[in-house]
Design an enzyme around this catalytic site. Structure first.
Site, PDB file in Angstrom:
ATOM      1  N   SER A  96      -5.028  -9.368  -3.638  1.00 60.27           N
ATOM      2  CA  SER A  96      -5.763 -10.440  -4.545  1.00 60.27           C
ATOM      3  C   SER A  96      -4.415 -11.330  -5.412  1.00 60.27           C
ATOM      4  O   SER A  96      -4.835 -12.452  -5.826  1.00 60.27           O
ATOM      5  CB  SER A  96      -6.221  -9.731  -5.890  1.00 60.27           C
ATOM      6  N   HIS A 133       5.664  -1.029  -2.998  1.00 63.83           N
ATOM      7  CA  HIS A 133       5.168  -0.181  -4.040  1.00 63.83           C
ATOM      8  C   HIS A 133       5.159   1.149  -3.971  1.00 63.83           C
ATOM      9  O   HIS A 133       4.496   2.121  -4.697  1.00 63.83           O
ATOM     10  CB  HIS A 133       3.691  -0.620  -4.312  1.00 63.83           C
ATOM     11  N   ASN A 185       0.816  -1.328  -0.029  1.00 63.70           N
ATOM     12  CA  ASN A 185       0.037   0.163   0.044  1.00 63.70           C
ATOM     13  C   ASN A 185       0.736   1.454   0.045  1.00 63.70           C
ATOM     14  O   ASN A 185       1.887   1.363   0.513  1.00 63.70           O
ATOM     15  CB  ASN A 185      -0.802  -0.168   1.252  1.00 63.70           C
ATOM     16  N   CYS A 223      12.690  18.764  -9.445  1.00 62.14           N
ATOM     17  CA  CYS A 223      13.474  18.245  -8.423  1.00 62.14           C
ATOM     18  C   CYS A 223      14.114  19.348  -7.521  1.00 62.14           C
ATOM     19  O   CYS A 223      14.808  20.060  -8.326  1.00 62.14           O
ATOM     20  CB  CYS A 223      14.399  17.323  -8.808  1.00 62.14           C
ATOM     21  N   ALA A 245     -10.902  -7.839   7.170  1.00 59.86           N
ATOM     22  CA  ALA A 245      -9.514  -7.738   7.957  1.00 59.86           C
ATOM     23  C   ALA A 245      -9.948  -7.161   9.170  1.00 59.86           C
ATOM     24  O   ALA A 245      -8.984  -7.664   9.980  1.00 59.86           O
ATOM     25  CB  ALA A 245      -8.612  -6.714   6.879  1.00 59.86           C
ATOM     26  N   GLY A 290      -5.436  -9.300   2.606  1.00 57.83           N
ATOM     27  CA  GLY A 290      -5.894  -8.067   1.792  1.00 57.83           C
ATOM     28  C   GLY A 290      -5.330  -7.905   0.593  1.00 57.83           C
ATOM     29  O   GLY A 290      -5.301  -6.842   0.025  1.00 57.83           O
TER      30      GLY A 290
HETATM   31  P1  OAD Z   1      -6.153  -5.554  -5.243  1.00 57.07           P
HETATM   32  O1  OAD Z   1      -7.254  -4.598  -5.431  1.00 57.07           O
HETATM   33  O2  OAD Z   1      -5.928  -6.529  -6.225  1.00 57.07           O
HETATM   34  O3  OAD Z   1      -6.970  -6.792  -4.100  1.00 57.07           O
HETATM   35  C1  OAD Z   1      -7.313  -6.267  -2.859  1.00 57.07           C
HETATM   36  C2  OAD Z   1      -7.860  -7.515  -1.961  1.00 57.07           C
HETATM   37  O4  OAD Z   1      -8.580  -7.333  -0.835  1.00 57.07           O
HETATM   38  C3  OAD Z   1      -9.153  -8.513  -2.884  1.00 57.07           C
HETATM   39  O5  OAD Z   1      -8.698  -9.740  -3.007  1.00 57.07           O
HETATM   40  C4  OAD Z   1     -10.237  -8.404  -1.933  1.00 57.07           C
HETATM   41  O6  OAD Z   1     -11.174  -9.249  -2.053  1.00 57.07           O
HETATM   42  C5  OAD Z   1      -9.613  -8.018  -0.738  1.00 57.07           C
HETATM   43  N1  OAD Z   1     -10.357  -7.376   0.121  1.00 57.07           N
HETATM   44  C6  OAD Z   1     -11.375  -6.214   0.091  1.00 57.07           C
HETATM   45  N2  OAD Z   1     -11.921  -5.659   1.124  1.00 57.07           N
HETATM   46  C7  OAD Z   1     -11.362  -6.471   2.000  1.00 57.07           C
HETATM   47  C8  OAD Z   1     -11.536  -6.379   3.560  1.00 57.07           C
HETATM   48  N3  OAD Z   1     -12.420  -5.749   4.179  1.00 57.07           N
HETATM   49  N4  OAD Z   1     -10.906  -7.333   4.267  1.00 57.07           N
HETATM   50  C9  OAD Z   1      -9.955  -8.050   3.862  1.00 57.07           C
HETATM   51  N5  OAD Z   1     -10.051  -8.142   2.408  1.00 57.07           N
HETATM   52  C10 OAD Z   1     -10.611  -7.166   1.537  1.00 57.07           C
HETATM   53  O7  OAD Z   1      -4.895  -5.111  -4.092  1.00 57.07           O
HETATM   54  P2  OAD Z   1      -3.658  -5.465  -4.082  1.00 57.07           P
HETATM   55  O8  OAD Z   1      -3.400  -7.041  -4.077  1.00 57.07           O
HETATM   56  O9  OAD Z   1      -3.028  -4.872  -2.665  1.00 57.07           O
HETATM   57  O10 OAD Z   1       0.391  -1.662  -7.512  1.00 57.07           O
HETATM   58  O11 OAD Z   1      -2.874  -4.844  -5.263  1.00 57.07           O
HETATM   59  C11 OAD Z   1      -1.851  -5.221  -5.617  1.00 57.07           C
HETATM   60  C12 OAD Z   1      -1.204  -3.996  -6.696  1.00 57.07           C
HETATM   61  O12 OAD Z   1      -1.898  -3.845  -7.859  1.00 57.07           O
HETATM   62  C13 OAD Z   1      -1.178  -2.806  -5.607  1.00 57.07           C
HETATM   63  O13 OAD Z   1      -0.095  -2.503  -4.946  1.00 57.07           O
HETATM   64  C14 OAD Z   1      -1.018  -1.797  -6.813  1.00 57.07           C
HETATM   65  C15 OAD Z   1      -1.956  -2.381  -7.810  1.00 57.07           C
HETATM   66  O14 OAD Z   1      -2.004  -1.925  -9.209  1.00 57.07           O
HETATM   67  C16 OAD Z   1       0.849  -0.634  -7.979  1.00 57.07           C
HETATM   68  O15 OAD Z   1       0.199   0.344  -8.032  1.00 57.07           O
HETATM   69  C17 OAD Z   1       2.228  -0.798  -8.348  1.00 57.07           C
END
Ligand code: OAD
Length: 234
Positions: free
Chosen positions: A174, A106, A89, A133, A216, A172
């Protein structure tokens, strides 16, 4: 002394009101990441990219840590030196919950960096397309976040910690963005226990020993209470 690695994703901040990326109302359901989160997008239209991150910075500043962030900070305090907290995050809700030494793979919204030299500095509330900068005075200022096509930060340190840990907990996320999604394989190969905490089992759920499904704020708080209650035995 146990060695735990906790890796968090956008799902942990969802209950603080910050949108995730890939849920039905997530950011990447509303916007095309190729227009906003790539070096090419910044080159093409820096104003659009800065506006997107200005909005996200404002949202993150207005949000408050939720019980999941607070529980992890409590765990770190109770087990000093045992818990490496890694987050995908770009918000600072772990820090504002009281966590220290958070590894942002990230990047982070509250930091700016130069597009040409290595200089980093605290980001103002709003960054503009022409900002330069303050160190080299020629490079363009950009949000200090990792974009698609760029290498995550601190990856070697985190992969090494996963190869040495007793327990990896992924919360939390995906599990769709690599190489971070593959850290569970490193931990599992090294014999660590692995737990996924997610609203629903992710596409990588099969790689974990246990999956705790649910919000969560509830599941992380329960899990931390269990760890703090008993011996390190999961
Ligand atoms: P995602 O949006 O891909 O996944 C979020 C996950 O959290 C999903 O599997 C949801 O089901 C779950 N979720 C939603 N609400 C929740 C809750 N209340 N409690 C528990 N789980 C919950 O987000 P990330 O996996 O963090 O990168 O995404 C990875 C990266 O993709 C990010 O860091 C960002 C994005 O593109 C960059 O910007 C480089």
């Amino acid at each position: 002394m146990a060695r735990m690695v906790i890796l968090t994703g956008a799902g942990i901040s969802a209950e603080s009101g910050l949108p995730t990326f890939r849920d039905p109302k997530g950011l990447w359901a509303r916007f095309d990441p190729m227009d906003l989160a790539t070096p090419e997008a910044f080159e093409r239209d820096p104003a659009q990219v800065q506006a997107f991150y200005n909005d996200r910075r404002a949202a993150a500043r207005a949000a408050q840590p939720n019980p999941a962030h607070l529980a992890l900070a409590q765990l770190q305090r109770a087990r000093p030196g045992e818990v490496l907290l890694v987050t995908q995050n770009v918000d600072d809700l772990h820090e504002r919950a009281g966590s220290t030494d958070v590894v942002h793979v990230h990047g982070r919204l509250d930091e700016a960096r130069c597009n040409s030299c290595a200089h980093r500095w605290p980001a103002p509330a709003r960054m503009a397309a022409g900002d330069r900068c303050p160190a080299c005075r020629s490079g363009l200022a950009r949000p200090s976040v990792v974009w698609f096509g760029e290498v995550p930060e601190h990856l070697d340190e985190v992969a090494e910690a996963c190869a040495r840990c007793d327990l990896l907990v992924v919360i939390g996320s995906s599990g769709t963005v690599w190489p971070v999604a593959g850290l569970v394989d490193i931990a599992a190969r090294a014999g660590a226990q692995t737990i996924e905490i997610n609203l629903d089992p992710s596409v990588r759920a099969g790689a974990f020993d246990r999956v705790l499904a649910g919000p969560a704020s509830v599941r992380v708080s329960e899990w931390v209470a269990q760890v703090l209650d008993g011996p390190f035995n999961l």
